[in-house]
Scaffold this motif. Sequence first.
Motif, PDB file in Angstrom:
ATOM      1  N   SER A 231     -10.181  -3.183   1.447  1.00  0.00           N
ATOM      2  CA  SER A 231      -9.803  -4.597   1.506  1.00  0.00           C
ATOM      3  C   SER A 231      -9.136  -4.969   2.823  1.00  0.00           C
TER       4      SER A 231
ATOM      5  N   ARG B 199      -8.312   4.433  -5.940  1.00  0.00           N
ATOM      6  CA  ARG B 199      -7.454   3.289  -5.623  1.00  0.00           C
ATOM      7  C   ARG B 199      -7.229   3.156  -4.127  1.00  0.00           C
TER       8      ARG B 199
ATOM      9  N   ARG C 126      -7.977  -0.063  -1.757  1.00  0.00           N
ATOM     10  CA  ARG C 126      -6.912  -0.670  -0.946  1.00  0.00           C
ATOM     11  C   ARG C 126      -7.308  -0.754   0.515  1.00  0.00           C
TER      12      ARG C 126
ATOM     13  N   ILE D 138       0.832  -1.206   0.000  1.00  0.00           N
ATOM     14  CA  ILE D 138       0.000   0.000   0.000  1.00  0.00           C
ATOM     15  C   ILE D 138       0.865   1.254   0.000  1.00  0.00           C
TER      16      ILE D 138
ATOM     17  N   ASP E 270       2.462   1.902  -3.470  1.00  0.00           N
ATOM     18  CA  ASP E 270       1.423   2.320  -4.414  1.00  0.00           C
ATOM     19  C   ASP E 270       1.029   3.769  -4.158  1.00  0.00           C
TER      20      ASP E 270
END
Length: 218
Positions: free
Chosen positions: A215, A208, A212, A175, A178
């Motif tokens: 989840s 995004r 992330r 994470i 990203d």
Amino acid sequence: MAPTPRKQVLADTVYDTIRQQLLEHAIEPGSKLNINALAVALDVSPTPVREALARLEAEGLALKRTLAGYTAAPLLSTREFDELFELRMLVEPAAAARAAEHADAADLDVLAGYLTEMRRAQAAEPHEALQSFVRHDALFHDRIAAAGGSALMRATLERLHAHTHLYRLYFREGIAEDTCREHERILDTLREHDPDAAAATMRTHLSRAHKRLLSTLP
């Protein structure tokens, strides 16, 4: 009468400490916030603690109920989390567009510095890495809002970000990197002073980030 500088520094320090404990879950979401116990733990009088909790209530990080005192705000439900990002998607691309128009060289240098610190944090000890990453992520977004020049927009986003960061404790490997790549793209559009591109890259980043974090929800 305005508080003396020394009293204001103390009040700000107590506020910052309790806020950080809430964001890091050192104070568990939903737990009672006992003013006297916090005052003893922080070695201060109850007055700056009361002031801090009032400020945190305004941010939505603490809740006050009649005759029950303060509690730490519970984690958002999945629906509330989705709604939080809906609000961010409405406001933050606009803030990025404004920043693309108004950011100066100093703003861009500061943003680049925050991004560097986010990347550097990944090499630190896990708990320290998390603290540094979350802090500089928040500072990155706040500086973009500040560069746009709207105090109201900045204040609104500060409150929304506080709730987002309650979930950072659950982020998984990948994470951070990203996020850094997406921040780099946002910074590039600000350097180019391209409002449309800045809004678009911010919108992509938020979409995004939402997926992330969703989840990883407990």
